[in-house]
Design a protein around this motif. Structure first.
Motif, PDB file in Angstrom:
ATOM      1  N   ILE A  95       0.830  -1.211   0.000  1.00  0.00           N
ATOM      2  CA  ILE A  95       0.000   0.000   0.000  1.00  0.00           C
ATOM      3  C   ILE A  95       0.863   1.258   0.000  1.00  0.00           C
ATOM      4  N   SER A  96       1.906   1.263   0.850  1.00  0.00           N
ATOM      5  CA  SER A  96       2.650   2.516   0.966  1.00  0.00           C
ATOM      6  C   SER A  96       3.527   2.755  -0.262  1.00  0.00           C
ATOM      7  N   VAL A  97       4.048   1.700  -0.880  1.00  0.00           N
ATOM      8  CA  VAL A  97       4.902   1.926  -2.036  1.00  0.00           C
ATOM      9  C   VAL A  97       4.068   2.460  -3.203  1.00  0.00           C
ATOM     10  N   THR A  98       2.833   1.950  -3.343  1.00  0.00           N
ATOM     11  CA  THR A  98       2.003   2.454  -4.435  1.00  0.00           C
ATOM     12  C   THR A  98       1.491   3.863  -4.140  1.00  0.00           C
ATOM     13  N   SER A  99       1.152   4.136  -2.870  1.00  0.00           N
ATOM     14  CA  SER A  99       0.638   5.486  -2.608  1.00  0.00           C
ATOM     15  C   SER A  99       1.768   6.513  -2.710  1.00  0.00           C
ATOM     16  N   ALA A 100       2.989   6.132  -2.302  1.00  0.00           N
ATOM     17  CA  ALA A 100       4.112   7.059  -2.469  1.00  0.00           C
ATOM     18  C   ALA A 100       4.373   7.298  -3.949  1.00  0.00           C
ATOM     19  N   PHE A 101       4.245   6.263  -4.762  1.00  0.00           N
ATOM     20  CA  PHE A 101       4.410   6.400  -6.214  1.00  0.00           C
ATOM     21  C   PHE A 101       3.409   7.413  -6.758  1.00  0.00           C
ATOM     22  N   ALA A 102       2.156   7.288  -6.323  1.00  0.00           N
ATOM     23  CA  ALA A 102       1.129   8.220  -6.792  1.00  0.00           C
ATOM     24  C   ALA A 102       1.450   9.643  -6.366  1.00  0.00           C
ATOM     25  N   ILE A 103       1.875   9.801  -5.126  1.00  0.00           N
ATOM     26  CA  ILE A 103       2.095  11.148  -4.606  1.00  0.00           C
ATOM     27  C   ILE A 103       3.301  11.818  -5.251  1.00  0.00           C
ATOM     28  N   VAL A 104       4.350  11.046  -5.519  1.00  0.00           N
ATOM     29  CA  VAL A 104       5.562  11.658  -6.063  1.00  0.00           C
ATOM     30  C   VAL A 104       5.476  11.870  -7.575  1.00  0.00           C
ATOM     31  N   TYR A 105       4.889  10.920  -8.307  1.00  0.00           N
ATOM     32  CA  TYR A 105       5.020  10.963  -9.761  1.00  0.00           C
ATOM     33  C   TYR A 105       3.794  11.421 -10.533  1.00  0.00           C
ATOM     34  N   PHE A 106       2.675  11.630  -9.852  1.00  0.00           N
ATOM     35  CA  PHE A 106       1.502  12.044 -10.610  1.00  0.00           C
ATOM     36  C   PHE A 106       1.022  13.402 -10.142  1.00  0.00           C
ATOM     37  N   ARG A 107       0.612  14.229 -11.116  1.00  0.00           N
ATOM     38  CA  ARG A 107       0.053  15.533 -10.772  1.00  0.00           C
ATOM     39  C   ARG A 107      -1.460  15.412 -10.808  1.00  0.00           C
ATOM     40  N   PHE A 108      -2.074  15.234  -9.663  1.00  0.00           N
ATOM     41  CA  PHE A 108      -3.529  15.185  -9.638  1.00  0.00           C
ATOM     42  C   PHE A 108      -4.025  16.244  -8.665  1.00  0.00           C
ATOM     43  N   PRO A 109      -5.292  16.664  -8.815  1.00  0.00           N
ATOM     44  CA  PRO A 109      -5.791  17.712  -7.923  1.00  0.00           C
ATOM     45  C   PRO A 109      -5.749  17.240  -6.468  1.00  0.00           C
ATOM     46  N   PHE A 110      -5.480  18.127  -5.561  1.00  0.00           N
ATOM     47  CA  PHE A 110      -5.426  17.848  -4.121  1.00  0.00           C
ATOM     48  C   PHE A 110      -4.351  16.833  -3.755  1.00  0.00           C
TER      49      PHE A 110
END
Lengths: 282, 335
Positions: A95-110
């Motif tokens: 869970i944390s590796v995928t959520s960190a991936f989302a937070i660092v590499y994707f530009r999404f609102p909020f």
């Protein structure tokens, strides 16, 4: 600092030996206790050397367990603990590796808000939210199940934060090179990010496995069936003799057995663990 | 192989600041173009827009006959060499070279053939099974170029690829890149802040300043007829002397210009020359001697053969056609 003074060496070693003794003494006492008969502890003096009942005590615990306390055989509880610790460690990492991936590499609102929401949960460990969490788990019918034992403990801000920092140290140019090489986001994740954070994953696994293995309050609360007792909670149930004195020799034998899996994990993953904590080159 | 066309290309950032504006450039098939300028002039941004790593906010980029504005970097048929090499640290050299091809679904045998071919061209055969960490800087740079070569792209993009190498290796690699590009005849865009690198590599130079193109031309054109005072001061080593014309009122034909430029190597010693110079410092370069001084309060440098001794005061002469005149306000060339 390199100094060559024999006196200093001696003092340093004495201090270290003292430290080792302080840490090792309770373990030694537990081991000694697990080798004596039931009466050895009633006399008032704690024996300091192993007694003759080692095989007897351990085989009894592995075989049938302490039936008076309602706990099953140690092997069964160890298996429960192992399942719980593995599920928590693997679940948290995934869970944390995928959520960190989302937070660092994707530009999404909020995106910033999402990160801070995860971060804030650091301040809400299980102990703080234990009543509402129990309510939720009970309503979902997950009492006395592996899901109930593990899922509430899986969400993890610390691990997400750690992977975020790891990903931030990976140079942008590597990401760009991968883009030019035609690696889409998931391919980049699988081929570049995961191998590069291999040692961090290993280090985190060691920490989380021990965290999961040592869980006490939560399993005690939500397991009422002996089928789902974990070893750490089980030890407490054994020590909690209703009428009569606790069977310390058997409790200590269980404690010694309970120590083995975490020790094995640390021994076998030590090299990766240290590398994961000190390695900086990406 | 393809030509590249930049049409009115510009980059605006969200805050409204402009990194690059109005760049028009036609790059012929097989041409070696060098973008050169001081740091912050927008040269890297320009390259990254061509690569697709930076969004294009104005104008268009064509590679071959396709407009590539909206295409992903991988779809643009380009290969890029980065300053810090950007090799995948956990893969062997062979895997590094093959990764892009694998992602494109190139057959195994073909990948093998191309990797071996690139390894032979770049002489990295012996290192194919090593990890990048076990290679020296120069070897890593070769691997980075190998990764570009195996793609057999329409264009190579180089982003200051030699900046991390030591001076001696940089000169050697510079020559290798030049030879390699001639041999493969692949259209190339090369970004550097080093004017020497720019001069030696380029078929044509694009000198950038503050996000604008100052001059486009062959190295010799740019050197001989710089289009502006900025280009004059930037291209050439030692740099051209740029003197306020009021400091040298006696020079014929300079009255209407704001700035007079003259290259250090175009000044010669002459006992009755029109320029008088007070010597401040002397630098011995072996083949050349640089003399720094002042004339009329303005700094002046001359390049002399390393013979004889230098007195405290010199008189200098020049060929009339060696003078470059620039407008004081716009900096544009006026002769």
């Amino acid at each position: 600092m390199i100094e060559n003074r024999p006196g200093l060496h001696l003092a340093a070693h004495l201090l270290l030996i003292f430290g080792v003794c302080v840490v090792a003494l309770p373990v030694w006492v537990a081991f000694v206790a697990s080798t004596h008969g039931p009466t050895a502890f009633m006399s008032g003096t704690i024996p300091m050397w192993p007694g003759p009942h080692l095989v007897e005590n351990y085989s009894r615990m592995l075989d049938s367990g302490l039936s008076t306390s309602g706990t099953p055989a140690v092997g069964h509880m160890m298996m429960n603990s192992l399942i719980m610790a593995m599920c928590i460690a693997v679940g948290k990492i995934v869970i944390s590796v995928t959520s960190a991936f989302a937070i660092v590499y994707f530009r999404f609102p909020f995106r910033g808000l999402a990160f801070w929401c995860i971060f804030v949960t650091l301040m809400l460990p299980v102990e703080v939210r234990i009543v509402p969490t129990f309510q939720v788990v009970a309503d979902l019918g997950m009492l006395n199940s592996y899901a109930g034992l593990t899922i509430p403990l899986i969400a993890s801000a610390t691990a997400t934060f750690l992977f975020r920092q790891v990903f931030l140290t990976i140079p942008d140019e590597l990401t760009e090179a991968a883009r030019i090489d035609g690696a889409g986001p998931m391919k980049f994740f699988r081929d570049i990010l995961l191998p590069l954070s291999r040692t961090n994953i290993a280090a985190l696994f060691v920490i989380l496995f021990i965290y999961g293995w040592n869980q006490y309050l939560w399993p005690l609360l939500i397991t009422t069936s002996a089928d789902y007792y974990t070893i750490v909670a089980g030890i407490r149930r054994m020590a909690d003799a209703v009428d009569g004195l606790p069977q310390w020799h058997l409790v200590m034998a269980t404690a010694m057995l309970a120590m083995i899996p975490p020790v094995l994990v640390v021994i076998f993953m030590q090299r990766l663990f240290v590398k994961g904590l000190v390695e900086t080159e990406k | 192989m393809a030509s590249i066309t930049l049409h009115n290309l510009g980059k605006l950032y969200a805050g409204g600041s402009r990194a690059v504006g109005d760049v028009n450039l036609d790059i012929a098939d097989g041409e070696f173009i060098v973008l050169v300028g001081p740091s912050g002039c927008g040269k890297s941004t320009l390259l990254r827009m061509v690569a697709g790593l930076e969004e294009i906010s104005e104008g268009e980029v064509r590679i071959g006959d396709r407009v590539v504005n909206k295409l992903e970097p991988a779809e643009r048929d380009i290969a890029m060499v980065f300053q810090n090499y950007a090799l995948y640290p956990h893969m062997s050299v062979r895997q590094n070279l093959a990764y892009g091809l694998k992602n494109r679904g190139t057959p195994k045998a073909e990948i093998e053939r191309r990797v071996n071919e690139a390894a032979e061209i770049l002489q990295i055969g012996p290192f194919l099974d090593r990890k990048p960490r076990a290679l020296s800087g120069g070897q890593r740079q070769r691997v980075a170029m190998g990764r570009a070569i195996v793609r057999e792209p329409a264009a190579f993009l180089f982003d200051e690829p030699l900046s991390n190498l030591d001076a001696k290796l940089r000169v050697a690699m510079r020559l290798e890149i030049k030879q390699l590009q001639k041999r493969l005849a692949t259209t190339s865009i090369y970004v550097t802040h080093d004017q020497l690198e720019a001069m030696t590599l380029a078929d044509r130079l694009v000198v950038l300043n503050g996000g604008k193109v100052e001059q486009i031309g062959t190295p010799l054109e740019v050197y001989r007829r710089p289009a502006s005072a900025f280009v004059a001061g930037f291209i050439g080593s030692p740099a051209m002397n740029l003197i306020d014309s009021r400091a040298v009122p006696h020079l014929p034909g300079t009255a209407h210009a704001g700035m007079v430029g003259i290259r250090p190597e175009d000044l010669t010693l002459a006992p009755d020359g029109p320029i008088e110079m007070q010597v401040l410092a002397i630098e011995e370069l072996g083949a050349q001697r640089l003399v720094h001084g002042t004339t009329g309060g303005e700094k002046l440098t001359i390049a002399l053969p390393p013979e004889g001794s230098i007195p405290d005061s010199l008189r200098l002469s020049y060929r009339p056609d060696a003078l470059h005149l620039f407008d004081r306000k716009t900096g544009k060339r006026i002769n």
